[in-house]
Structures are given as structure tokens and as C-alpha cells.
Design an enzyme around this catalytic site. Structure first.
Site, PDB file in Angstrom:
ATOM      1  N   LEU A 185     -21.846 -22.004   7.954  1.00  0.00           N
ATOM      2  CA  LEU A 185     -22.975 -22.928   8.118  1.00  0.00           C
ATOM      3  C   LEU A 185     -24.276 -22.144   8.163  1.00  0.00           C
ATOM      4  O   LEU A 185     -24.910 -21.991   9.201  1.00  0.00           O
ATOM      5  CB  LEU A 185     -22.794 -23.770   9.385  1.00  0.00           C
ATOM      6  N   HIS A 186     -24.654 -21.625   7.007  1.00  0.00           N
ATOM      7  CA  HIS A 186     -25.892 -20.876   6.854  1.00  0.00           C
ATOM      8  C   HIS A 186     -26.703 -21.515   5.742  1.00  0.00           C
ATOM      9  O   HIS A 186     -26.150 -22.029   4.780  1.00  0.00           O
ATOM     10  CB  HIS A 186     -25.600 -19.408   6.519  1.00  0.00           C
ATOM     11  N   ALA A 187     -28.006 -21.486   5.874  1.00  0.00           N
ATOM     12  CA  ALA A 187     -28.948 -21.970   4.864  1.00  0.00           C
ATOM     13  C   ALA A 187     -28.600 -23.367   4.345  1.00  0.00           C
ATOM     14  O   ALA A 187     -28.652 -24.330   5.099  1.00  0.00           O
ATOM     15  CB  ALA A 187     -29.091 -20.967   3.748  1.00  0.00           C
TER      16      ALA A 187
END
Length: 90
Positions: A14-16
Site C-alpha cells: 500500500l504505497h503511492a
């Protein structure tokens, strides 16, 4: 309070972009939702900064929780988002 435990499918976690898409989906479900990482830290799932602060990687297990009318449907929707590799979506 309803809860779901889900494994994050996005290849970068769950990045960017995946975090943004998840937070947007959480904001649209109509009930307050919390996202909790394996270490036990919880944040408002509709907060992109909160979601990013958890540093959730690919394959990690998270818990989403909601309370109120429509909580189960909201969690089903958000679990589906987390079970999708959002890096591959167009």
C-alpha cells in the site's frame, strides 16, 4: 464492530497509487473504517497519509474494521480492493 483480515495483493504493497486508490474507496463506503497493520497500529482508512504511514508491503496481513449500518458491505468492498493488485489495474 465488523472486521476482515486481508492479505495485501498489490506488488508494492500500500504505497503511492495503491494506497491512494484504497483510501479513496474507503472514503466512498459511507461508514468510518480503520486499517490496522500487523504491528497493531491503526489509522483512518480514508486518510492517504495514514495508510502510507503504516508502511504495508506486498503479502502483509492487515485488518479492516467498520461499525454502523452497511459496515459488512463496506468491508467486503474494501477487502476486494486489497485482494486486487492495484499496480496492474488500468
Amino acid at each position: 464492530m465488523s472486521e476482515r483480515t486481508v492479505t495485501v495483493a498489490s506488488s508494492v504493497g500500500l504505497h503511492a497509487r495503491p494506497a491512494s486508490l484504497f483510501a479513496q474507496a474507503a472514503a466512498k463506503v459511507g461508514v468510518p473504517v480503520t486499517l490496522t497493520n500487523a504491528a497493531g497500529k491503526s489509522v483512518n482508512a480514508a486518510s492517504i497519509l495514514g495508510v502510507l504511514s503504516l508502511g504495508i508491503g506486498h503479502g502483509e496481513t492487515v485488518t479492516i474494521a467498520a461499525e454502523g449500518d452497511g459496515a459488512d458491505a463496506a468491508l467486503d468492498t474494501l477487502a476486494e480492493v486489497l485482494n486486487t493488485d492495484l499496480d496492474k489495474e488500468e
